[in-house]
Design a protein around this motif. Structure first.
Motif, PDB file in Angstrom:
ATOM      1  N   UNK A  10      25.362  25.139 -29.179  1.00 28.87           N
ATOM      2  CA  UNK A  10      25.873  25.269 -27.816  1.00 28.87           C
ATOM      3  C   UNK A  10      25.376  26.600 -27.265  1.00 28.87           C
ATOM      4  N   UNK A  11      24.325  26.564 -26.449  1.00 25.94           N
ATOM      5  CA  UNK A  11      23.645  27.810 -26.105  1.00 25.94           C
ATOM      6  C   UNK A  11      24.325  28.595 -24.991  1.00 25.94           C
ATOM      7  N   UNK A  12      25.400  28.066 -24.401  1.00 29.31           N
ATOM      8  CA  UNK A  12      26.085  28.843 -23.368  1.00 29.31           C
ATOM      9  C   UNK A  12      27.256  29.627 -23.941  1.00 29.31           C
ATOM     10  N   UNK A 147      31.800  15.368 -20.757  1.00 29.46           N
ATOM     11  CA  UNK A 147      30.622  14.566 -20.410  1.00 29.46           C
ATOM     12  C   UNK A 147      29.578  15.438 -19.728  1.00 29.46           C
ATOM     13  N   UNK A 148      30.035  16.333 -18.813  1.00 29.47           N
ATOM     14  CA  UNK A 148      29.098  17.234 -18.145  1.00 29.47           C
ATOM     15  C   UNK A 148      28.532  18.247 -19.123  1.00 29.47           C
ATOM     16  N   UNK A 149      29.392  18.758 -20.008  1.00 32.21           N
ATOM     17  CA  UNK A 149      28.955  19.811 -20.939  1.00 32.21           C
ATOM     18  C   UNK A 149      27.904  19.305 -21.899  1.00 32.21           C
ATOM     19  N   UNK A 150      28.058  18.050 -22.345  1.00 37.76           N
ATOM     20  CA  UNK A 150      27.148  17.579 -23.371  1.00 37.76           C
ATOM     21  C   UNK A 150      26.096  16.636 -22.807  1.00 37.76           C
ATOM     22  N   UNK A 151      26.197  16.313 -21.518  1.00 37.01           N
ATOM     23  CA  UNK A 151      25.287  15.331 -20.958  1.00 37.01           C
ATOM     24  C   UNK A 151      23.849  15.775 -20.919  1.00 37.01           C
ATOM     25  N   UNK A 152      23.629  17.101 -20.834  1.00 41.70           N
ATOM     26  CA  UNK A 152      22.270  17.600 -20.660  1.00 41.70           C
ATOM     27  C   UNK A 152      21.710  18.214 -21.941  1.00 41.70           C
ATOM     28  N   UNK A 153      22.554  18.423 -22.951  1.00 40.76           N
ATOM     29  CA  UNK A 153      22.091  19.105 -24.159  1.00 40.76           C
ATOM     30  C   UNK A 153      21.448  18.131 -25.123  1.00 40.76           C
ATOM     31  N   UNK A 171      12.923  18.264 -17.213  1.00 40.88           N
ATOM     32  CA  UNK A 171      12.811  19.276 -16.154  1.00 40.88           C
ATOM     33  C   UNK A 171      14.053  20.156 -16.102  1.00 40.88           C
ATOM     34  N   UNK A 172      15.237  19.504 -16.114  1.00 35.46           N
ATOM     35  CA  UNK A 172      16.465  20.251 -15.922  1.00 35.46           C
ATOM     36  C   UNK A 172      16.898  21.026 -17.146  1.00 35.46           C
ATOM     37  N   UNK A 174      15.342  23.080 -19.278  1.00 32.10           N
ATOM     38  CA  UNK A 174      14.836  24.414 -19.598  1.00 32.10           C
ATOM     39  C   UNK A 174      15.724  25.484 -19.003  1.00 32.10           C
ATOM     40  N   UNK A 175      15.980  26.505 -19.795  1.00 36.75           N
ATOM     41  CA  UNK A 175      16.838  27.581 -19.290  1.00 36.75           C
ATOM     42  C   UNK A 175      16.012  28.497 -18.401  1.00 36.75           C
ATOM     43  N   UNK A 176      16.731  29.210 -17.502  1.00 38.88           N
ATOM     44  CA  UNK A 176      16.100  30.079 -16.515  1.00 38.88           C
ATOM     45  C   UNK A 176      15.288  31.205 -17.159  1.00 38.88           C
TER      46      UNK A 176
ATOM     47  N   UNK B  69      29.730  24.829 -15.030  1.00 35.99           N
ATOM     48  CA  UNK B  69      29.122  24.141 -16.173  1.00 35.99           C
ATOM     49  C   UNK B  69      27.810  23.483 -15.761  1.00 35.99           C
ATOM     50  N   UNK B  73      23.926  24.303 -17.057  1.00 37.31           N
ATOM     51  CA  UNK B  73      23.117  23.275 -17.716  1.00 37.31           C
ATOM     52  C   UNK B  73      21.828  22.974 -16.955  1.00 37.31           C
ATOM     53  N   UNK B 173      25.431   9.833 -16.338  1.00 35.00           N
ATOM     54  CA  UNK B 173      24.830  10.652 -17.396  1.00 35.00           C
ATOM     55  C   UNK B 173      24.261   9.809 -18.531  1.00 35.00           C
ATOM     56  N   UNK B 175      25.719   8.001 -20.823  1.00 33.32           N
ATOM     57  CA  UNK B 175      26.385   8.203 -22.099  1.00 33.32           C
ATOM     58  C   UNK B 175      27.354   7.057 -22.353  1.00 33.32           C
TER      59      UNK B 175
END
Lengths: 176, 179
Positions: A10-12, A147-153, A171-172, A174-176, B69, B73, B173, B175
């Motif tokens: 969890x990189x945040x 769902x939001x927290x893990x949806x992109x990881x 695309x989405x 990659x971290x800044x 959040x 992300x 998403x 999922x």
């Protein structure tokens, strides 16, 4: 539950003593307040929408303090589905029960006149407030968050060494 | 309306404009959170604690967390400019509209808590609930009685909408599990 950041995928997450201590002190109070609003909403300001939201936010606070991934693994999907779908089912079954007793949808008076429960109207309302709305709202707040927290990881960082991401989140991701 | 309420109203307007103007997403989210908190306090001053609790819990709490959040992300574009470029013709049109609205509608509005206001004085709806809620349902909070008893079917629809929101997020998403 306090995990090492180098092992966590969890990189945040950053482990902060201030946040951990604050959440450990505040969380019991917010949970109690949420339960109070839910159970006492019939006679004081508040109700199950507000109470359910605060109960859900307590879990979100824990996720902020202890890391989203450990909290997500601690919660089970079955429990969340039971919360959300169970709430809808309880609400619906209370409404259908009054139809079975020969009245209209959610005609609570029948609990008193047919089944003989004293204060049937109030108990019927408490049933849909505590057993219905509070469960749905608390469950959905937690669900939206995780769902939001893990949806992109990526699903597992250590499952494959190759830097690939599942189903096109390129695309989405990659971290800044 | 007291001085506190007017100060709050100015604060709410300022944060609302700032939310629209800030170019940086993180700044906009933080200001939007304070906007919701200002609204919650204003609702409390206007004696609507039920709405205030919802605004504080959902508006200032959950929404801010979900937005934070989401930007954590995704990518957050950096820029030297602090504020968004303002479209002058749009500002003129919106200002003219607000001016017309305020000058025509505001004069006819009743003061807060005016007993002659139709929403308070009518015997068919408001006064009926205030006078009959306790003997009809046995609960003391008329808001809860309206939500769960008088308008129970609407509340069922509302609860199903909340349920559908959770399911919709899973679909968007892609999922299959909630947690």
């Amino acid at each position: 539950m306090a995990s090492d950041t180098s092992e966590s995928f969890d990189d945040t997450y950053t482990e902060s003593q201030v946040i951990l201590t604050a959440v450990k002190i505040i969380a019991p109070f917010t949970l109690t307040y949420g339960l109070f609003l839910t159970f006492h909403g019939a006679d004081t300001p508040g109700g199950s929408f507000q109470g359910g939201a605060i109960i859900g936010v307590t879990v979100l606070m824990l996720a902020f303090a202890f890391g989203i991934e450990p909290t997500r693994q601690w919660l089970s999907n079955t429990a969340l589905v039971a919360l959300v779908a169970g709430g809808v089912l309880i609400f619906l079954s209370v409404g259908l029960a009054t139809i079975l007793l020969g009245g209209a949808f959610l005609e609570y008076e029948l609990f008193e006149s047919v089944l003989g429960i004293p204060g049937g109207t109030k108990w019927g309302m408490e049933a849909i407030e505590i057993g219905g709305i509070a469960l749905i709202v608390a469950g959905v707040v937690i669900t939206l968050f995780f769902a939001t927290a893990s949806g992109f990881t990526p699903e597992r960082r250590d499952s494959s060494e190759v830097e690939t991401r599942p189903d096109g989140g390129l695309e989405g991701g990659e971290k800044r | 309306m007291s001085l506190v309420a007017y100060t709050l109203a100015v604060f709410i307007l300022a944060t609302a404009v700032a939310t629209a103007l800030f170019r940086d997403v993180l700044s906009a989210i933080v200001v939007f959170g304070s906007y919701s908190l200002g609204m919650a306090i204003l609702y409390t001053l206007l004696l609507a604690p039920d709405v205030a609790m919802t605004e504080a819990a959902i508006g200032a709490g959950v929404t801010t967390i979900l937005l934070l959040l989401t930007i954590a992300r995704t990518t957050r574009p950096t820029s030297e400019k602090i504020f968004e470029r303002v479209n002058l013709p749009a500002v003129v049109v919106v200002s003219a509209f607000v001016l017309v609205l305020v000058s025509t509608v505001l004069g006819d509005m009743y003061a807060v808590g005016d007993p002659a206001a139709p929403v308070w004085a009518n015997t068919e709806v408001t006064q009926y609930y205030i006078q009959h809620t306790y003997e009809d349902t046995g609960v003391q909070n008329a808001v809860t009685a309206v939500l769960a008893a008088y308008r129970g079917f609407d509340t069922f629809g509302e609860a199903v909408v909340v349920f559908a929101a959770g399911v919709a997020v899973l679909i968007v998403l892609k999922r299959e599990v909630f947690a």
